[in-house]
Motif scaffolding. Structure first.
Motif, PDB file in Angstrom:
ATOM      1  N   ALA A 226      50.018 -93.807  12.598  1.00 43.96           N
ATOM      2  CA  ALA A 226      51.036 -94.410  13.049  1.00 43.96           C
ATOM      3  C   ALA A 226      52.304 -93.655  12.079  1.00 43.96           C
ATOM      4  O   ALA A 226      53.461 -93.130  12.749  1.00 43.96           O
ATOM      5  N   PHE A 227      52.280 -93.808  11.003  1.00 48.01           N
ATOM      6  CA  PHE A 227      53.295 -93.201   9.989  1.00 48.01           C
ATOM      7  C   PHE A 227      53.246 -91.882  10.301  1.00 48.01           C
ATOM      8  O   PHE A 227      54.415 -91.147  10.210  1.00 48.01           O
ATOM      9  N   ASP A 228      52.315 -91.149  10.527  1.00 41.89           N
ATOM     10  CA  ASP A 228      52.015 -89.647  10.663  1.00 41.89           C
ATOM     11  C   ASP A 228      52.900 -89.376  11.910  1.00 41.89           C
ATOM     12  O   ASP A 228      53.779 -88.388  12.118  1.00 41.89           O
ATOM     13  N   ALA A 229      52.762 -90.084  12.846  1.00 45.99           N
ATOM     14  CA  ALA A 229      53.600 -89.866  14.195  1.00 45.99           C
ATOM     15  C   ALA A 229      54.935 -90.004  13.890  1.00 45.99           C
ATOM     16  O   ALA A 229      55.865 -89.205  14.401  1.00 45.99           O
ATOM     17  N   ALA A 230      55.312 -91.040  13.176  1.00 48.58           N
ATOM     18  CA  ALA A 230      57.021 -91.445  12.843  1.00 48.58           C
ATOM     19  C   ALA A 230      57.356 -90.006  11.906  1.00 48.58           C
ATOM     20  O   ALA A 230      58.548 -89.618  12.337  1.00 48.58           O
ATOM     21  N   ILE A 231      56.686 -89.704  10.974  1.00 47.69           N
ATOM     22  CA  ILE A 231      56.998 -88.386  10.098  1.00 47.69           C
ATOM     23  C   ILE A 231      57.266 -87.190  10.924  1.00 47.69           C
ATOM     24  O   ILE A 231      58.106 -86.470  10.717  1.00 47.69           O
ATOM     25  N   ALA A 232      56.278 -86.840  12.079  1.00 50.33           N
ATOM     26  CA  ALA A 232      56.414 -85.819  12.839  1.00 50.33           C
ATOM     27  C   ALA A 232      57.707 -85.841  13.619  1.00 50.33           C
ATOM     28  O   ALA A 232      58.288 -84.825  13.850  1.00 50.33           O
ATOM     29  N   ILE A 233      58.271 -87.106  13.825  1.00 52.03           N
ATOM     30  CA  ILE A 233      59.238 -87.114  14.758  1.00 52.03           C
ATOM     31  C   ILE A 233      60.608 -86.980  13.782  1.00 52.03           C
ATOM     32  O   ILE A 233      61.659 -86.456  14.159  1.00 52.03           O
ATOM     33  N   ASN A 234      60.691 -87.970  12.882  1.00 52.40           N
ATOM     34  CA  ASN A 234      62.065 -88.065  11.977  1.00 52.40           C
ATOM     35  C   ASN A 234      61.525 -88.567  10.708  1.00 52.40           C
ATOM     36  O   ASN A 234      61.574 -89.584  10.312  1.00 52.40           O
ATOM     37  N   ALA A 235      61.237 -87.550   9.877  1.00 48.13           N
ATOM     38  CA  ALA A 235      60.679 -88.050   8.334  1.00 48.13           C
ATOM     39  C   ALA A 235      61.487 -88.699   7.263  1.00 48.13           C
ATOM     40  O   ALA A 235      62.640 -88.173   7.376  1.00 48.13           O
ATOM     41  N   GLN A 236      61.267 -89.754   7.143  1.00 51.95           N
ATOM     42  CA  GLN A 236      61.862 -90.777   6.106  1.00 51.95           C
ATOM     43  C   GLN A 236      61.122 -91.119   4.874  1.00 51.95           C
ATOM     44  O   GLN A 236      59.948 -90.931   5.180  1.00 51.95           O
ATOM     45  N   PRO A 237      61.692 -91.231   3.905  1.00 58.39           N
ATOM     46  CA  PRO A 237      61.148 -91.501   2.591  1.00 58.39           C
ATOM     47  C   PRO A 237      59.928 -92.499   2.673  1.00 58.39           C
ATOM     48  O   PRO A 237      58.966 -92.889   2.031  1.00 58.39           O
ATOM     49  N   GLU A 238      60.662 -93.558   3.338  1.00 54.19           N
ATOM     50  CA  GLU A 238      59.612 -95.083   3.347  1.00 54.19           C
ATOM     51  C   GLU A 238      58.537 -94.653   4.286  1.00 54.19           C
ATOM     52  O   GLU A 238      57.622 -95.568   4.094  1.00 54.19           O
ATOM     53  N   TYR A 239      58.771 -93.825   5.237  1.00 51.62           N
ATOM     54  CA  TYR A 239      57.383 -93.462   6.027  1.00 51.62           C
ATOM     55  C   TYR A 239      56.392 -93.086   5.373  1.00 51.62           C
ATOM     56  O   TYR A 239      55.066 -93.319   5.190  1.00 51.62           O
ATOM     57  N   TYR A 240      56.749 -92.160   4.431  1.00 54.72           N
ATOM     58  CA  TYR A 240      55.834 -91.529   3.441  1.00 54.72           C
ATOM     59  C   TYR A 240      55.186 -92.353   2.510  1.00 54.72           C
ATOM     60  O   TYR A 240      54.052 -92.387   2.240  1.00 54.72           O
ATOM     61  N   LEU A 241      56.160 -93.327   1.927  1.00 53.02           N
ATOM     62  CA  LEU A 241      55.540 -94.295   1.096  1.00 53.02           C
ATOM     63  C   LEU A 241      54.709 -95.335   1.867  1.00 53.02           C
ATOM     64  O   LEU A 241      53.413 -95.610   1.105  1.00 53.02           O
TER      65      LEU A 241
END
Length: 204
Positions: free
Chosen positions: A85-100
């Motif tokens: 799910a985080f990878d899906a979020a990152i692919a759409i609109n990368a944010q630092p908290e998604y990576y963390l």
């Protein structure tokens, strides 16, 4: 405290985690497609919150369902779902908290290199980011921890963990209308993941 899985607090915690997941899925499946103003940032947030529900499922319970009335799945499976799910979020609109959040899931899975990569990517976007929850003492939702630790102010049955940091209390009283926010994803965690990885590699 002797907390049993049958305690109402455990039931309520599980329900709120499951509710978070179902709200995120409903957003992805129903709200977003039906909203003419739906944008990439909102879609990414829905994926992020779905990932958080899996992350919290794994962090706090050895097994929980991942769908309504479903069979319990292991915490390891929830961590993997969270990463997806985080990878899906990152692919759409990368944010630092998604990576963390992805770094934390990999950290708990023992995937050192993946955790380091995600933590590094988080810090590359921001070195001082924070995601936090706001509370409203007057209208709700209220901070239940603040009620227990500050307003009751007795510790005969509840000893808070040192990580709550009483030198800089995270559950302190602000006013009758507003509780202090609770930070749940901060840049400092990325630095700690990198530091621990270096220690594991004997890179003092």
């Amino acid at each position: 405290l002797d907390i049993q899985i049958t305690d109402p607090d455990m039931r309520d915690t599980q329900r709120q985690i499951q509710r978070l997941r179902e709200l995120a899925v409903f957003g992805l499946d129903e709200v977003g497609p039906g909203d003419p103003n739906y944008d990439a940032a909102t879609e990414a947030e829905f994926n992020y919150f779905e990932g958080l529900s899996y992350l919290f499922s794994a962090m706090y319970f050895s097994a929980l369902p991942q769908e309504p009335v479903g069979v319990p799945v292991t915490s390891e499976a929830h961590y993997q779902n969270a990463i997806t799910a985080f990878d899906a979020a990152i692919a759409i609109n990368a944010q630092p908290e998604y990576y963390l959040a992805k770094a934390r899931a990999n950290y708990y899975l023992g995937n050192q290199s993946a955790a380091v990569t995600a933590a590094t990517n988080a810090l590359a976007l921001s070195t001082d980011f924070s995601r936090f929850v706001l509370f409203d003492q007057a209208n709700g939702p209220v901070n239940i921890f603040e009620n227990a630790l500050y307003q009751r102010a007795t510790f005969d049955d509840l000893q808070p963990l040192p990580t709550l940091d009483f030198l800089d209390p995270k559950y302190s009283f602000l006013s009758t209308s507003q509780d202090a926010p609770v930070h749940y994803l901060k840049a400092e965690e990325a630095y700690l993941i990198l530091a621990e990885a270096n220690l594991a590699d004997n890179n003092i």
